[in-house]
Scaffold this motif. Structure first.
Motif, PDB file in Angstrom:
ATOM      1  N   SER A   2       0.815  -1.216   0.000  1.00  0.00           N
ATOM      2  CA  SER A   2       0.000   0.000   0.000  1.00  0.00           C
ATOM      3  C   SER A   2       0.852   1.271   0.000  1.00  0.00           C
ATOM      4  CB  SER A   2      -0.920   0.000   1.211  1.00  0.00           C
ATOM      5  OG  SER A   2      -0.155   0.059   2.391  1.00  0.00           O
ATOM      6  N   GLN A   3       2.178   1.097   0.108  1.00  0.00           N
ATOM      7  CA  GLN A   3       3.036   2.283   0.147  1.00  0.00           C
ATOM      8  C   GLN A   3       4.367   2.027  -0.555  1.00  0.00           C
ATOM      9  OE1 GLN A   3       3.163   2.331   4.516  1.00  0.00           O
ATOM     10  NE2 GLN A   3       5.393   2.147   4.422  1.00  0.00           N
ATOM     11  N   PHE A  40     -10.860  12.628 -10.597  1.00  0.00           N
ATOM     12  CA  PHE A  40     -12.258  12.820 -10.199  1.00  0.00           C
ATOM     13  C   PHE A  40     -13.176  12.388 -11.344  1.00  0.00           C
ATOM     14  CE2 PHE A  40      -9.970  15.777  -7.465  1.00  0.00           C
ATOM     15  CZ  PHE A  40     -10.570  15.537  -6.249  1.00  0.00           C
ATOM     16  N   ASP A  97      -8.084   6.081  -7.856  1.00  0.00           N
ATOM     17  CA  ASP A  97      -6.716   6.206  -7.328  1.00  0.00           C
ATOM     18  C   ASP A  97      -5.789   5.420  -8.239  1.00  0.00           C
ATOM     19  OD1 ASP A  97      -8.221   6.637  -4.505  1.00  0.00           O
ATOM     20  OD2 ASP A  97      -6.150   7.336  -4.320  1.00  0.00           O
TER      21      ASP A  97
ATOM     22  N   VAL B   9       5.661   6.631   1.268  1.00  0.00           N
ATOM     23  CA  VAL B   9       4.482   7.395   0.863  1.00  0.00           C
ATOM     24  C   VAL B   9       3.348   6.410   0.567  1.00  0.00           C
ATOM     25  CG1 VAL B   9       5.312   7.554  -1.521  1.00  0.00           C
ATOM     26  CG2 VAL B   9       3.593   9.151  -0.720  1.00  0.00           C
ATOM     27  N   VAL B  10       2.187   6.719   1.097  1.00  0.00           N
ATOM     28  CA  VAL B  10       1.008   5.859   0.915  1.00  0.00           C
ATOM     29  C   VAL B  10       0.412   6.139  -0.465  1.00  0.00           C
ATOM     30  CG1 VAL B  10      -1.280   5.285   1.811  1.00  0.00           C
ATOM     31  CG2 VAL B  10       0.591   5.831   3.397  1.00  0.00           C
ATOM     32  N   LYS B  11       0.154   5.064  -1.208  1.00  0.00           N
ATOM     33  CA  LYS B  11      -0.279   5.225  -2.604  1.00  0.00           C
ATOM     34  C   LYS B  11      -1.657   5.867  -2.723  1.00  0.00           C
ATOM     35  CE  LYS B  11       2.196   1.067  -4.119  1.00  0.00           C
ATOM     36  NZ  LYS B  11       2.014  -0.290  -4.690  1.00  0.00           N
ATOM     37  N   LYS B  12      -2.549   5.486  -1.849  1.00  0.00           N
ATOM     38  CA  LYS B  12      -3.932   5.946  -1.960  1.00  0.00           C
ATOM     39  C   LYS B  12      -4.081   7.330  -1.322  1.00  0.00           C
ATOM     40  CE  LYS B  12      -8.285   3.504  -2.188  1.00  0.00           C
ATOM     41  NZ  LYS B  12      -8.949   2.220  -1.980  1.00  0.00           N
ATOM     42  N   ALA B  13      -4.829   8.181  -1.972  1.00  0.00           N
ATOM     43  CA  ALA B  13      -4.990   9.557  -1.495  1.00  0.00           C
ATOM     44  C   ALA B  13      -6.007   9.643  -0.363  1.00  0.00           C
ATOM     45  CB  ALA B  13      -5.441  10.447  -2.651  1.00  0.00           C
ATOM     46  N   VAL B  15      -9.044  11.963   0.671  1.00  0.00           N
ATOM     47  CA  VAL B  15      -9.924  12.924  -0.005  1.00  0.00           C
ATOM     48  C   VAL B  15     -10.966  13.425   0.981  1.00  0.00           C
ATOM     49  CG1 VAL B  15     -11.545  13.257  -1.915  1.00  0.00           C
ATOM     50  CG2 VAL B  15      -9.585  11.728  -2.195  1.00  0.00           C
ATOM     51  N   GLY B  19     -13.771  16.182  -2.307  1.00  0.00           N
ATOM     52  CA  GLY B  19     -12.669  16.361  -3.248  1.00  0.00           C
ATOM     53  C   GLY B  19     -12.055  17.752  -3.233  1.00  0.00           C
ATOM     54  N   VAL B  22      -7.339  17.165  -1.300  1.00  0.00           N
ATOM     55  CA  VAL B  22      -6.747  15.867  -1.670  1.00  0.00           C
ATOM     56  C   VAL B  22      -5.325  15.837  -1.141  1.00  0.00           C
ATOM     57  CG1 VAL B  22      -6.059  14.359  -3.569  1.00  0.00           C
ATOM     58  CG2 VAL B  22      -8.083  15.810  -3.817  1.00  0.00           C
ATOM     59  N   HIS B  24      -1.751  13.198   0.116  1.00  0.00           N
ATOM     60  CA  HIS B  24      -1.086  11.899   0.240  1.00  0.00           C
ATOM     61  C   HIS B  24      -0.279  11.906   1.539  1.00  0.00           C
ATOM     62  CE1 HIS B  24      -1.988  11.421  -4.119  1.00  0.00           C
ATOM     63  NE2 HIS B  24      -2.017  10.148  -3.801  1.00  0.00           N
ATOM     64  N   VAL B  26       2.781  10.950   3.997  1.00  0.00           N
ATOM     65  CA  VAL B  26       4.222  10.685   3.960  1.00  0.00           C
ATOM     66  C   VAL B  26       4.656  10.246   5.357  1.00  0.00           C
ATOM     67  CG1 VAL B  26       6.497  11.664   3.459  1.00  0.00           C
ATOM     68  CG2 VAL B  26       4.483  12.479   2.201  1.00  0.00           C
ATOM     69  N   LEU B  27       5.360   9.107   5.430  1.00  0.00           N
ATOM     70  CA  LEU B  27       5.797   8.540   6.708  1.00  0.00           C
ATOM     71  C   LEU B  27       7.313   8.661   6.822  1.00  0.00           C
ATOM     72  CD1 LEU B  27       3.616   5.329   6.319  1.00  0.00           C
ATOM     73  CD2 LEU B  27       3.085   7.337   7.721  1.00  0.00           C
ATOM     74  N   ILE B  36       0.907  15.762   2.332  1.00  0.00           N
ATOM     75  CA  ILE B  36       1.139  16.794   1.326  1.00  0.00           C
ATOM     76  C   ILE B  36      -0.122  16.839   0.472  1.00  0.00           C
ATOM     77  CG2 ILE B  36       3.648  16.657   1.299  1.00  0.00           C
ATOM     78  CD1 ILE B  36       3.492  14.827  -1.097  1.00  0.00           C
ATOM     79  N   GLY B  37      -0.634  18.044   0.253  1.00  0.00           N
ATOM     80  CA  GLY B  37      -1.909  18.078  -0.441  1.00  0.00           C
ATOM     81  C   GLY B  37      -2.230  19.397  -1.086  1.00  0.00           C
ATOM     82  N   VAL B  38      -3.426  19.405  -1.656  1.00  0.00           N
ATOM     83  CA  VAL B  38      -3.946  20.615  -2.289  1.00  0.00           C
ATOM     84  C   VAL B  38      -5.345  20.892  -1.749  1.00  0.00           C
ATOM     85  CG1 VAL B  38      -2.648  20.280  -4.431  1.00  0.00           C
ATOM     86  CG2 VAL B  38      -4.968  19.367  -4.256  1.00  0.00           C
TER      87      VAL B  38
END
Lengths: 103, 103
Positions: A2-3, A40, A97, B9-13, B15, B19, B22, B24, B26-27, B36-38
């Motif tokens: 997952s990461q 989206f 995703d 970094v985790v693949k899935k966002a 949300v 929306g 959004v 992601h 980070v570990l 980190i997002g928008v």
């Protein structure tokens, strides 16, 4: 998995199609690059420069590659390859995703 | 620094708000976590569980913290702290890029 581990990640997002697609860039120690992102609900046409592999992490999409008349459905766990200098149409009706693999 | 190095970094966002936000995850090797997002142009009210520091990477926002009547403007390079178990209102009129620091 997952990461991604032991990577670099760019803080600023990549935003395409008026925000219909948002991704972050992940850099690997071997010099390769991937983007992790969301699409989206929309109907979009992506241009490719380099060849890429789109891996679906969550959600469902329909894809039509350049020169094809048929649409193919992909869902979590599926991948599809796109040649360089090409394009593909993608339709989503829920949040998608993905991981996009380059090089 | 435009990127984080040697992280997972985790693949899935993540949300939020239909929306409008959004991110992601980070570990870091020391066990801490950032997102980190928008944030798309909107007026939102975020709840905090843990204390956090919001660092603006790109764009501009107006923020009003719980119990405050005044709005404060933050832009790229600025940060603001939010206590745990609190909330803040945030208004954006353009795309905002941020890093949210936890712990």
């Amino acid at each position: 998995m997952s990461q991604f581990d032991e990577v670099s990640v760019v803080k600023k997002a990549n935003v395409y199609f008026d925000g219909k697609c948002v991704s972050h860039t992940v850099l690997f120690p071997n010099g390769t690059r991937k983007t992790i992102g969301v699409i989206f609900p929309s109907s979009l046409s992506f241009q490719t420069a380099a060849p890429e592999i789109m891996e679906i992490i969550g959600g469902v999409c329909r894809v039509r590659q350049a020169g094809e008349s048929e649409w193919t459905t992909y869902q979590a766990g599926d991948s599809f390859k796109v040649p360089g200098d090409s394009r593909f149409d993608i339709e989503t009706v829920e949040m998608l995703d993905y991981v996009c693999h380059f090089g």
